[in-house]
Design an enzyme around this catalytic site. Structure first.
Site, PDB file in Angstrom:
ATOM      1  N   HIS A 160       0.667  -1.345  -0.208  1.00 42.58           N
ATOM      2  CA  HIS A 160      -0.356   0.048  -0.055  1.00 42.58           C
ATOM      3  C   HIS A 160       0.884   1.369   0.321  1.00 42.58           C
ATOM      4  O   HIS A 160       0.436   2.519  -0.297  1.00 42.58           O
ATOM      5  CB  HIS A 160      -0.901   0.051   1.258  1.00 42.58           C
ATOM      6  CG  HIS A 160      -1.940  -1.040   0.951  1.00 42.58           C
ATOM      7  ND1 HIS A 160      -3.197  -0.619   0.713  1.00 42.58           N
ATOM      8  CD2 HIS A 160      -2.002  -2.199   1.189  1.00 42.58           C
ATOM      9  CE1 HIS A 160      -4.096  -1.763   0.847  1.00 42.58           C
ATOM     10  NE2 HIS A 160      -3.484  -2.882   0.953  1.00 42.58           N
ATOM     11  N   ASP A 368       3.254   9.409  -0.995  1.00 42.39           N
ATOM     12  CA  ASP A 368       2.175   8.623  -0.548  1.00 42.39           C
ATOM     13  C   ASP A 368       1.903   7.541  -1.369  1.00 42.39           C
ATOM     14  O   ASP A 368       2.148   7.658  -2.484  1.00 42.39           O
ATOM     15  CB  ASP A 368       0.868   9.541  -0.547  1.00 42.39           C
ATOM     16  CG  ASP A 368      -0.222   9.265   0.785  1.00 42.39           C
ATOM     17  OD1 ASP A 368      -0.111   8.247   1.231  1.00 42.39           O
ATOM     18  OD2 ASP A 368      -0.580  10.325   1.177  1.00 42.39           O
TER      19      ASP A 368
HETATM   20  O1  LIG Z   1      -2.594   1.206  10.506  1.00 36.65           O
HETATM   21  P1  LIG Z   1      -1.626   2.478  11.075  1.00 36.65           P
HETATM   22  O2  LIG Z   1      -0.331   2.149  11.347  1.00 36.65           O
HETATM   23  O3  LIG Z   1      -2.732   3.046  11.873  1.00 36.65           O
HETATM   24  O4  LIG Z   1      -1.820   3.289   9.708  1.00 36.65           O
HETATM   25  C1  LIG Z   1      -2.893   3.532   8.748  1.00 36.65           C
HETATM   26  C2  LIG Z   1      -2.588   2.804   7.346  1.00 36.65           C
HETATM   27  O5  LIG Z   1      -1.661   3.813   6.730  1.00 36.65           O
HETATM   28  C3  LIG Z   1      -1.013   3.175   5.603  1.00 36.65           C
HETATM   29  O6  LIG Z   1      -1.960   3.357   4.480  1.00 36.65           O
HETATM   30  C4  LIG Z   1      -1.569   3.317   3.146  1.00 36.65           C
HETATM   31  O7  LIG Z   1      -2.565   2.737   2.319  1.00 36.65           O
HETATM   32  C5  LIG Z   1      -3.735   3.611   1.940  1.00 36.65           C
HETATM   33  C6  LIG Z   1      -4.767   2.524   1.093  1.00 36.65           C
HETATM   34  O8  LIG Z   1      -4.080   1.820   0.065  1.00 36.65           O
HETATM   35  C7  LIG Z   1      -2.927   4.299   0.816  1.00 36.65           C
HETATM   36  O9  LIG Z   1      -3.901   5.067   0.120  1.00 36.65           O
HETATM   37  C8  LIG Z   1      -1.911   5.339   1.358  1.00 36.65           C
HETATM   38  O10 LIG Z   1      -1.383   6.066   0.542  1.00 36.65           O
HETATM   39  C9  LIG Z   1      -1.147   4.560   2.184  1.00 36.65           C
HETATM   40  O11 LIG Z   1      -0.407   5.327   3.382  1.00 36.65           O
HETATM   41  C10 LIG Z   1      -0.545   1.939   5.773  1.00 36.65           C
HETATM   42  O12 LIG Z   1      -0.017   1.535   4.561  1.00 36.65           O
HETATM   43  C11 LIG Z   1      -1.584   0.827   6.209  1.00 36.65           C
HETATM   44  O13 LIG Z   1      -0.905  -0.382   6.315  1.00 36.65           O
HETATM   45  C12 LIG Z   1      -2.068   1.435   7.285  1.00 36.65           C
HETATM   46  O14 LIG Z   1      -3.000   0.641   8.055  1.00 36.65           O
HETATM   47  O1  LIG Z   2      -9.975  11.799  10.776  1.00 36.11           O
HETATM   48  C1  LIG Z   2      -9.970  10.927   9.842  1.00 36.11           C
HETATM   49  C2  LIG Z   2      -8.793  11.052   8.897  1.00 36.11           C
HETATM   50  C3  LIG Z   2      -8.674  10.045   7.821  1.00 36.11           C
HETATM   51  N1  LIG Z   2     -10.157   9.280   7.879  1.00 36.11           N
HETATM   52  C4  LIG Z   2     -10.001   8.111   6.534  1.00 36.11           C
HETATM   53  O2  LIG Z   2      -8.965   7.424   6.563  1.00 36.11           O
HETATM   54  C5  LIG Z   2      -8.498   7.115   5.215  1.00 36.11           C
HETATM   55  C6  LIG Z   2      -6.973   7.702   5.099  1.00 36.11           C
HETATM   56  O3  LIG Z   2      -6.733   7.023   3.902  1.00 36.11           O
HETATM   57  P1  LIG Z   2      -5.445   7.527   2.945  1.00 36.11           P
HETATM   58  O4  LIG Z   2      -5.278   6.660   1.874  1.00 36.11           O
HETATM   59  O5  LIG Z   2      -5.746   9.152   2.672  1.00 36.11           O
HETATM   60  O6  LIG Z   2      -4.176   7.661   3.888  1.00 36.11           O
HETATM   61  P2  LIG Z   2      -3.474   6.579   4.999  1.00 36.11           P
HETATM   62  O7  LIG Z   2      -3.992   7.190   6.230  1.00 36.11           O
HETATM   63  O8  LIG Z   2      -3.849   5.244   4.855  1.00 36.11           O
HETATM   64  O9  LIG Z   2      -1.979   6.773   4.714  1.00 36.11           O
HETATM   65  C7  LIG Z   2      -9.462   7.879   4.311  1.00 36.11           C
HETATM   66  O10 LIG Z   2     -10.464   6.910   3.906  1.00 36.11           O
HETATM   67  C8  LIG Z   2     -10.048   8.852   5.228  1.00 36.11           C
HETATM   68  O11 LIG Z   2     -11.471   8.971   4.836  1.00 36.11           O
HETATM   69  C9  LIG Z   2     -11.054   9.390   8.582  1.00 36.11           C
HETATM   70  O12 LIG Z   2     -12.077   8.445   8.237  1.00 36.11           O
HETATM   71  N2  LIG Z   2     -11.126  10.225   9.530  1.00 36.11           N
END
Ligand SMILES: O=P(O)(O)OC[C@H]1O[C@H](O[C@H]2O[C@H](CO)[C@@H](O)[C@H](O)[C@H]2O)[C@H](O)[C@@H](O)[C@@H]1O
Ligand SMILES: O=c1ccn([C@@H]2O[C@H](COP(=O)(O)OP(=O)(O)O)[C@@H](O)[C@H]2O)c(=O)[nH]1
Length: 472
Positions: A160, A368
């Site tokens: 991801h 990202d």
């Molecule tokens: O599980 P956390 O450590 O709390 O972090 C939240 C997630 O962050 C990352 O999200 C990524 O996946 C998104 C969907 O594919 C993508 O849009 C975004 O750019 C990425 O940053 C992480 O990769 C996840 O494993 C985490 O659960």
């Molecule tokens: O206060 C918040 C911040 C983020 N999101 C959700 O968390 C996801 C963030 O995903 P993104 O791919 O933009 O980044 P990531 O946090 O996975 O790196 C999106 O669906 C947002 O709508 C949410 O529900 N509440």
């Protein structure tokens, strides 16, 4: 019909909402397909006096069509596997931040231990014809551990987050071990063509992999398939949220509150990869260069708490608080504060209303994997009077969302100018850009992502089925 088994570090009840794109997307997928979702419970168990922590005990819960199976981690394993190796080594390096990596030699043992624990606990639950889909950097060696236990099912892996160019990847001690582990999968998927390209260059140069054409590669006695599968959002589910009471109420409230002003919005986990300080600097530059924005533009920045036990995340929190304070102190007036900074997770059900009431979204990460917020913002707009997406060229989403205003987030002045352009953009241009963006978001939605990945996984024939996996 084979059963889908999804494995990820983060597991969320698909009937509830969660912050973080992975949990959101997988909940959407599994709500449609049903199946089993296996991962960490999010709980840490402390060792009882003198003894070992009671980790690894499985908890099972039926959530609609999805069976959730989770396990707890001991403090020691959590600190080495999640905080240490996953978020102290892999996350910064994969986001091109070698300066923030903590290459503590002790972390890797915890990372391997937890992957072995996941494999040991998952293997007895598996059926012969299951299709297994493993997610993200926490679990790169999981397929190798499952193969070592005799699993022959088809296993796919999706990353991801970005994959950096070979020379950055090669800075990780043991990078060769890590990439070799990917060859235990049948299919390896990336968010963008750029990430996929980095993988191909790395395995050709460092692993002497043989290019068999059409995305197939041979190395370490295995043939795998690799490709880009950009993740999408569930447009219908999001529209339903927008028209639910919470969504409508939020929209009306924000419209009332900001009827005299233009609203800019940012929604991110509080993560150094999201470029939040640079975004606030660009907003300050906007106020400095374009005095007409005073009293007329307000930035609502939601920064949801994330990984607070990792040092670099505490630093960014302080930097952001101080920037918001100084912007409001220098430019604010009695009846207007330029920045509304909210360090809390906002319920997903309230986001469509907030997005729709905003004229501009600032999605300006330094790196990202994808960034689903960019897509959610576009999907929430009124097609007749849509807002404008200002998007970093370094987000995976930029490969698809070319009609956004693409910016280099490190260039604070150019970003400020792009925000100004967005605020001034005539309605015809806003409509044309929105229409093109929306077509892409609809075509490449979360169902396309899931179907195209799983189709490729089913087709990815391991040529030498039956060849034993050589242990890591
Ligand atoms: O599980 P956390 O450590 O709390 O972090 C939240 C997630 O962050 C990352 O999200 C990524 O996946 C998104 C969907 O594919 C993508 O849009 C975004 O750019 C990425 O940053 C992480 O990769 C996840 O494993 C985490 O659960
Ligand atoms: O206060 C918040 C911040 C983020 N999101 C959700 O968390 C996801 C963030 O995903 P993104 O791919 O933009 O980044 P990531 O946090 O996975 O790196 C999106 O669906 C947002 O709508 C949410 O529900 N509440």
């Amino acid at each position: 019909m084979p059963r889908l088994v999804v494995v990820s570090n983060r597991v969320a009840d698909p009937r509830k909402t969660a912050a973080g794109g992975l949990a959101v997307a997988l909940a959407d997928v599994l709500n449609n397909t049903g199946g089993l979702w296996f991962g960490w419970s999010g709980k840490i168990v402390e060792p009882s006096a003198g003894g070992r922590a009671d980790e690894g005990e499985l908890r099972t819960q039926q959530a609609g069509p999805v069976k959730l199976v989770t396990l707890d981690l001991s403090r020691e394993d959590h600190d080495a596997y999640y905080v240490g190796y996953s978020n102290g080594v892999l996350w910064p390096v994969f986001h091109y931040r070698l300066d923030l990596a903590d290459f503590d030699a002790g972390y890797i043992a915890g990372y391997r231990r937890v992957n072995q624990l996941f494999a040991r606990k998952l293997q007895p639950l598996l059926r012969d014809d299951d299709i297994i889909w493993v997610h993200d950097y926490h679990l790169i060696p999981l397929a190798a551990e499952l193969r070592a236990l005799g699993c022959t099912q088809r296993i796919g892996f999706f990353l991801h987050i970005p994959l950096p160019p070979p020379l950055i990847l090669a800075a990780i001690p043991g990078h060769d071990w890590l990439i070799r582990a990917l060859f235990a999968y049948d299919l390896v998927g990336f968010q963008s063509e750029a990430d996929h390209g980095h993988f191909c260059r790395y395995i050709e140069a460092e692993a002497r992999a043989q290019n068999l054409g059409e995305g197939r590669w041979r190395a370490f006695n295995r043939t795998i398939q690799a490709g880009a599968f950009p993740i999408g959002m569930d447009v219908e589910e999001f529209n339903a949220l927008a028209s639910a009471p919470d969504g409508l109420e939020m929209y009306e409230r924000m419209r009332r509150e900001y009827s005299r002003r233009k609203l800019l919005v940012g929604v991110d986990r509080l993560d150094y990869s999201k470029g939040l300080p640079q975004r606030l600097q660009a907003f300050r530059e906007l106020l400095q260069r374009y005095p007409e924005t005073h009293n007329s533009a307000t930035l609502v920045q939601i920064a949801s708490p994330s990984r607070e036990d990792v040092g670099a995340y505490t630093d960014i929190l302080h930097e952001l608080e101080s920037l918001c304070g100084s912007i409001n102190g220098n430019y604010g007036e009695l009846e207007w504060m330029p920045v509304r900074y909210i360090h809390r997770t906002v319920a997903r059900s309230r986001l469509p209303g907030l997005y729709r009431a905003s004229r501009v979204a600032l999605v300006t990460p330094l790196r990202d994997g994808m960034n689903l917020v960019a897509k959610e913002f576009v999907a929430s707009q009124d097609p007749q009077d849509p807002g404008v997406l200002v998007l970093s060229r370094f987000a995976g989403a930029a490969e698809q969302l070319k009609e956004a205003l693409l910016v280099n987030p490190y260039d604070v002045e150019a970003t400020a100018n792009a925000i100004h352009l967005a605020l001034q953009m005539p309605v015809e241009e806003r409509r044309a850009r929105h229409q093109a963006l929306m077509a892409n978001i609809r075509e490449y939605d979360v169902h396309w992502w899931c179907d195209s990945f799983l189709d490729s996984l089913v087709k990815a024939q391991a040529e030498e089925t039956g060849t034993p996996w050589l242990r890591l």
